[in-house]
Structures are given as C-alpha cells and as structure tokens.
Write a protein that holds these residues in place. Structure first.
Motif, PDB file in Angstrom:
ATOM      1  N   MET A   1      -4.697  12.725  -1.788  1.00  0.00           N
ATOM      2  CA  MET A   1      -4.929  11.295  -1.778  1.00  0.00           C
ATOM      3  C   MET A   1      -4.162  10.684  -2.939  1.00  0.00           C
ATOM      4  N   ASN A   2      -3.459   9.578  -2.682  1.00  0.00           N
ATOM      5  CA  ASN A   2      -2.748   8.858  -3.727  1.00  0.00           C
ATOM      6  C   ASN A   2      -3.670   7.828  -4.346  1.00  0.00           C
ATOM      7  N   LYS A   3      -3.967   7.986  -5.622  1.00  0.00           N
ATOM      8  CA  LYS A   3      -4.831   7.038  -6.303  1.00  0.00           C
ATOM      9  C   LYS A   3      -3.992   6.006  -7.023  1.00  0.00           C
ATOM     10  N   ASN A   4      -4.545   4.821  -7.150  1.00  0.00           N
ATOM     11  CA  ASN A   4      -3.938   3.781  -7.965  1.00  0.00           C
ATOM     12  C   ASN A   4      -4.308   4.041  -9.408  1.00  0.00           C
ATOM     13  N   VAL A   5      -3.314   4.043 -10.293  1.00  0.00           N
ATOM     14  CA  VAL A   5      -3.572   4.223 -11.718  1.00  0.00           C
ATOM     15  C   VAL A   5      -2.889   3.088 -12.457  1.00  0.00           C
ATOM     16  N   LYS A   6      -3.687   2.281 -13.172  1.00  0.00           N
ATOM     17  CA  LYS A   6      -3.109   1.209 -13.977  1.00  0.00           C
ATOM     18  C   LYS A   6      -2.594   1.830 -15.264  1.00  0.00           C
ATOM     19  N   LEU A   7      -1.284   1.673 -15.520  1.00  0.00           N
ATOM     20  CA  LEU A   7      -0.660   2.265 -16.693  1.00  0.00           C
ATOM     21  C   LEU A   7      -0.552   1.294 -17.863  1.00  0.00           C
TER      22      LEU A   7
ATOM     23  N   GLY B   1       1.006   7.778  -6.791  1.00  0.00           N
ATOM     24  CA  GLY B   1       1.803   8.980  -6.561  1.00  0.00           C
ATOM     25  C   GLY B   1       3.020   8.946  -7.466  1.00  0.00           C
ATOM     26  N   ALA B   2       4.202   9.084  -6.895  1.00  0.00           N
ATOM     27  CA  ALA B   2       5.449   9.057  -7.671  1.00  0.00           C
ATOM     28  C   ALA B   2       6.072   7.664  -7.687  1.00  0.00           C
ATOM     29  N   ARG B   3       5.392   6.676  -7.135  1.00  0.00           N
ATOM     30  CA  ARG B   3       5.926   5.312  -7.059  1.00  0.00           C
ATOM     31  C   ARG B   3       5.268   4.423  -8.110  1.00  0.00           C
ATOM     32  N   PHE B   4       6.029   3.410  -8.564  1.00  0.00           N
ATOM     33  CA  PHE B   4       5.556   2.493  -9.592  1.00  0.00           C
ATOM     34  C   PHE B   4       5.653   1.064  -9.084  1.00  0.00           C
ATOM     35  N   PHE B   5       4.705   0.221  -9.536  1.00  0.00           N
ATOM     36  CA  PHE B   5       4.652  -1.156  -9.067  1.00  0.00           C
ATOM     37  C   PHE B   5       4.348  -2.089 -10.226  1.00  0.00           C
ATOM     38  N   ALA B   6       4.961  -3.273 -10.184  1.00  0.00           N
ATOM     39  CA  ALA B   6       4.628  -4.346 -11.120  1.00  0.00           C
ATOM     40  C   ALA B   6       3.815  -5.360 -10.333  1.00  0.00           C
ATOM     41  N   ARG B   7       2.636  -5.674 -10.829  1.00  0.00           N
ATOM     42  CA  ARG B   7       1.759  -6.663 -10.209  1.00  0.00           C
ATOM     43  C   ARG B   7       1.686  -7.833 -11.193  1.00  0.00           C
ATOM     44  N   TYR B   8       2.034  -9.031 -10.720  1.00  0.00           N
ATOM     45  CA  TYR B   8       2.120 -10.163 -11.641  1.00  0.00           C
ATOM     46  C   TYR B   8       1.834 -11.472 -10.919  1.00  0.00           C
TER      47      TYR B   8
ATOM     48  N   ASN C   1      -5.062   3.267   0.858  1.00  0.00           N
ATOM     49  CA  ASN C   1      -4.601   3.820  -0.415  1.00  0.00           C
ATOM     50  C   ASN C   1      -3.081   3.807  -0.546  1.00  0.00           C
ATOM     51  N   ASN C   2      -2.368   3.703   0.561  1.00  0.00           N
ATOM     52  CA  ASN C   2      -0.909   3.689   0.516  1.00  0.00           C
ATOM     53  C   ASN C   2      -0.319   2.295   0.707  1.00  0.00           C
ATOM     54  N   ASP C   3      -1.161   1.287   0.824  1.00  0.00           N
ATOM     55  CA  ASP C   3      -0.711  -0.084   1.024  1.00  0.00           C
ATOM     56  C   ASP C   3      -0.857  -0.844  -0.285  1.00  0.00           C
ATOM     57  N   VAL C   4       0.233  -1.393  -0.800  1.00  0.00           N
ATOM     58  CA  VAL C   4       0.197  -2.046  -2.110  1.00  0.00           C
ATOM     59  C   VAL C   4      -0.603  -3.344  -2.104  1.00  0.00           C
ATOM     60  N   VAL C   5      -1.022  -3.822  -0.942  1.00  0.00           N
ATOM     61  CA  VAL C   5      -1.816  -5.041  -0.858  1.00  0.00           C
ATOM     62  C   VAL C   5      -3.271  -4.784  -1.260  1.00  0.00           C
ATOM     63  N   TRP C   6      -3.721  -3.539  -1.151  1.00  0.00           N
ATOM     64  CA  TRP C   6      -5.119  -3.198  -1.414  1.00  0.00           C
ATOM     65  C   TRP C   6      -5.250  -2.435  -2.717  1.00  0.00           C
TER      66      TRP C   6
ATOM     67  N   GLU D   1     -19.282   5.152  -0.784  1.00  0.00           N
ATOM     68  CA  GLU D   1     -18.741   3.825  -0.510  1.00  0.00           C
ATOM     69  C   GLU D   1     -17.670   3.477  -1.528  1.00  0.00           C
ATOM     70  N   LYS D   2     -16.615   2.809  -1.053  1.00  0.00           N
ATOM     71  CA  LYS D   2     -15.560   2.305  -1.925  1.00  0.00           C
ATOM     72  C   LYS D   2     -15.330   0.839  -1.593  1.00  0.00           C
ATOM     73  N   TRP D   3     -14.931   0.068  -2.604  1.00  0.00           N
ATOM     74  CA  TRP D   3     -14.574  -1.325  -2.374  1.00  0.00           C
ATOM     75  C   TRP D   3     -13.090  -1.496  -2.611  1.00  0.00           C
ATOM     76  N   TYR D   4     -12.482  -2.359  -1.789  1.00  0.00           N
ATOM     77  CA  TYR D   4     -11.062  -2.671  -1.899  1.00  0.00           C
ATOM     78  C   TYR D   4     -10.888  -4.180  -1.964  1.00  0.00           C
ATOM     79  N   LYS D   5      -9.976  -4.613  -2.818  1.00  0.00           N
ATOM     80  CA  LYS D   5      -9.670  -6.034  -2.950  1.00  0.00           C
ATOM     81  C   LYS D   5      -8.284  -6.292  -2.370  1.00  0.00           C
ATOM     82  N   CYS D   6      -8.182  -7.316  -1.529  1.00  0.00           N
ATOM     83  CA  CYS D   6      -6.907  -7.733  -0.969  1.00  0.00           C
ATOM     84  C   CYS D   6      -6.194  -8.586  -2.015  1.00  0.00           C
ATOM     85  N   LEU D   7      -5.012  -8.187  -2.407  1.00  0.00           N
ATOM     86  CA  LEU D   7      -4.282  -8.919  -3.440  1.00  0.00           C
ATOM     87  C   LEU D   7      -3.672 -10.215  -2.921  1.00  0.00           C
ATOM     88  N   LYS D   8      -3.612 -10.375  -1.612  1.00  0.00           N
ATOM     89  CA  LYS D   8      -3.077 -11.624  -1.066  1.00  0.00           C
ATOM     90  C   LYS D   8      -4.096 -12.751  -1.144  1.00  0.00           C
ATOM     91  N   CYS D   9      -5.336 -12.454  -0.760  1.00  0.00           N
ATOM     92  CA  CYS D   9      -6.340 -13.519  -0.676  1.00  0.00           C
ATOM     93  C   CYS D   9      -7.529 -13.310  -1.613  1.00  0.00           C
TER      94      CYS D   9
END
Length: 161
Positions: A1-7, A19-26, A108-113, A129-137
């Motif tokens: 499972m690919n977890k989101n890790v805030k660096l 995973g091996a991918r990096f994202f900037a959220r702003y 877990n593989n969609d950058v929107v969640w 149970e897990k909660w997910y937040k949609c970054l669009k809305c």
C-alpha cells in the motif's frame, strides 16, 4: 500500500511523498483558497525541504514549468472548484474484499484524496475505518471495511466542518 507522507510544510505549501513519487500541494488561488497538487521531482522536493527561501524558489520554478507546458498553475486542477468526488464510486457498499481493496488502492493512488484522522467512527464495534478528504472540494468521506454480514461503506461524513 502506498501511504501519503508529509515531508515538509511552510505556510500553504506542503511536500508529500507517495511511494517513489513526490508532490507539491499549495494554494493556487488569489482571492480564495484553491488547493492544487502537482507532481515534482525528488530533487525539487529536496530543494523545498531546505527551508523557506528554497521552498519559494522550488514553487516558482514549478509554476514556471507548468506555464511553459501551457498549464495555468494559478487555478486548481480541472480549472475550477467544482468537484465530482460523489462520482468516484456509484455504490456505497462493497461486493466483497476484492472490491473494497481495489477501491482503497484507487483512493491511495489518487492525488486528489488525502487520508485524515477519524474523528467520530461510524461504529464502536471495532470495524476498521479511514477518512479521506477531497482536495478539490474539501469534503470528507469515510471508508469502512467489510465485516460480514456488514458489506462495508463509502459515504460522505455528515456535518464535517
């Protein structure tokens, strides 16, 4: 499972690894919050984590790269704040474990969640149970795993601030 890790986090800029991918959220909005997330390289992530000035330099470079590619970096992906998170799944329940696992992997593989802490569980009987937040809305959804005969659940969390 690919977890989101805030660096890294500075103001409205966050660097995430999946995973091996990096994202900037702003915040890409000028007069309203309009969160955007774009994939960046590992070297861009490492630059941003060097501190405030380096993070700003990385963000400006990312925005310039997007503009050069014909993408407007000052609006959320999709071009507006409208979202179709309700349409990610047509059914609220799961047909079995493989259906649940496939949907969880999709989230877990969609950058929107992004996963967030559960505040008030759906049930007090030990169901995972897990909660997910949609970054669009910014809506929050709960994913409750199956526990037969309970088929599991994917549903919007009511009255989430």
């Amino acid at each position: 499972m690919n977890k989101n890790v805030k660096l890294f986090e500075f103001n409205d800029l966050e660097i995430w690894q999946r995973g091996a991918r990096f994202f900037a959220r702003y915040d890409a909005g000028a007069h309203q919050v309009a969160m955007r997330e774009d994939e960046i390289s590992q070297s861009e992530a490492e630059l941003a984590m060097q501190g405030k000035e380096a993070a700003i330099k990385m963000l400006f470079g990312l925005q310039r790269r997007l503009e050069d590619a014909g993408i407007n970096p000052y609006v959320p992906k999709g071009g507006n704040l409208l979202c179709n998170c309700r349409g990610i799944r047509s059914q609220k329940i799961f047909s079995g474990w493989s259906d649940f696992d496939a949907f969880e992997a999709k989230l877990n593989n969609d950058v929107v969640w992004v996963g967030i802490p559960v505040e008030t569980p759906y049930s007090n009987v030990g169901i995972s149970e897990k909660w997910y937040k949609c970054l669009k809305c910014q809506k929050v959804w709960r994913l409750v795993e199956p526990d037969p005969p309970f088929a599991g659940l994917w549903d919007e969390v009511p009255s989430f601030p």
